[in-house]
Design a protein around this motif. Structure first.
Motif: not given
Ligand code: FMN
Length: 305
Positions: A208-219
């Motif tokens: 994502x070009x605005x929030x590239x590092x947001x993800x689920x921690x368990x992944x």
């Protein structure tokens, strides 16, 4: 008590005593002061940005942790000078920093921002400048300081610690400090090469070009069998993602990918799950915290407990 129990006890003691003694609410209390001289908002997972904030703060500044201030229900801040210091994540300010700026009101005569980065800051200054403007903040000064790169899938932290680039850090901080003390107007320019690196990365990563590092921690992270359930990860995570269940740490929740848990685990028991096309981390024994910043400092800044 065997060694494992002793370490577990020490970890719990460290996390508990930090929380008891630091009074996280104290961090959020100065937003009422109408004419603080210099107010610096920082976000830091491994201490680089906290260290830079302290150096830029000198004696006169108040430092506030964005991980704490994001919960302020009346986020109106006023000072003569307001600064933001944060790591560069995928060439952008971390999502938590963007969210904090978007939900807050700032009043100051002079605004500055500094991104700490490891290899390439590329479009960070331009993005920050435009983002702040969209949210009512006219930036006067934005620069970046190259430090140890903490993104473990691409960088061996031990090699980074030994890199000669680190010798330039004091003079770079001094130059930024001199500039902001003089209220210089300057936004670090973005070069054609910066744009190529940035475009190439986003084309191949699909992030994502605005929030590239947001993800689920368990992944992206997990605790190995070396985990002793000391709970340091639960208190150093700025998103409060970790829980200790039956003596073993388990991640769950929205994560910034900041790797505070990985770098600060006293047992080096937290590993990264590779997300293709990113490689496996080159050295899973190499971990980093800025040498001028303690684990207690980072827990104080980031704990959501
Ligand atoms: C998720 C993530 C993404 C990163 N992206 C970049 C980047 O795009 N460019 C760069 O030069 N460094 C990047 N880094 C390195 C950090 O910006 C750098 O090490 C920073 O100084 C860490 O600050 P902190 O110690 O205050 O957390 C990244 C680190 C992480 C954890």
């Amino acid at each position: 008590m065997n060694r494992r129990d002793a370490l577990k006890y020490m970890g719990a003691l460290c996390a508990g005593s930090v929380l008891a003694s630091t009074g996280i609410t104290a961090l959020a209390s100065c937003s009422q002061n109408p004419r603080t001289k210099r107010l610096i908002f920082f976000f830091s997972a491994t201490g680089n940005s906290l260290y830079v904030s302290r150096q830029l703060g000198e004696e006169k500044a108040t430092l506030l942790s964005i991980s704490q201030e994001i919960h302020n229900e009346n986020p109106v801040y006023e000072a003569e000078e307001i600064g933001f210091v944060c790591p560069v994540y995928c060439f952008l300010p971390p999502a938590i920093v963007q969210d904090f700026i978007a939900r807050s009101t700032f009043k100051a005569d002079y605004f500055f921002a500094v991104g700490t980065f490891g290899a390439h800051s590329t479009v960070f200054p331009e993005f920050f400048n435009n983002f702040a403007k969209e949210h009512g903040v006219q930036m006067n000064y934005i620069s970046c300081i190259q430090m140890v790169d903490t993104y473990l899938p691409y960088f061996d932290a031990d090699r980074e610690k030994a890199d000669p680039k680190n010798q330039l850090i004091p003079e770079k901080i001094a130059a930024v400090l001199a500039a902001i003390n003089k209220h210089e107007n300057y936004i670090l320019p973005v070069t054609q090469q910066d744009r190529m690196i940035y475009e190439g990365y986003f084309r191949s990563s699909g992030r994502d070009r605005q929030r590239p590092t947001i993800t689920r921690s368990e992944k992206i992270v997990f605790a190995t069998d070396a985990c002793i359930g000391c709970g340091v990860c639960t208190s150093v995570c700025p998103h409060g993602c970790w829980k200790v269940v039956d003596g073993h740490s388990v991640p769950q929740g929205e994560c910034e990918n900041c790797l505070a848990c990985v770098h600060n685990c006293p047992q080096k028991a937290i590993s990264i799950i590779p997300t293709p096309p990113e490689p496996e981390e080159p050295n899973r024994n190499a971990r980093y915290r800025n040498p001028n910043v303690s684990l207690a400092d980072l827990i104080k800044a980031n704990s959501q407990l």
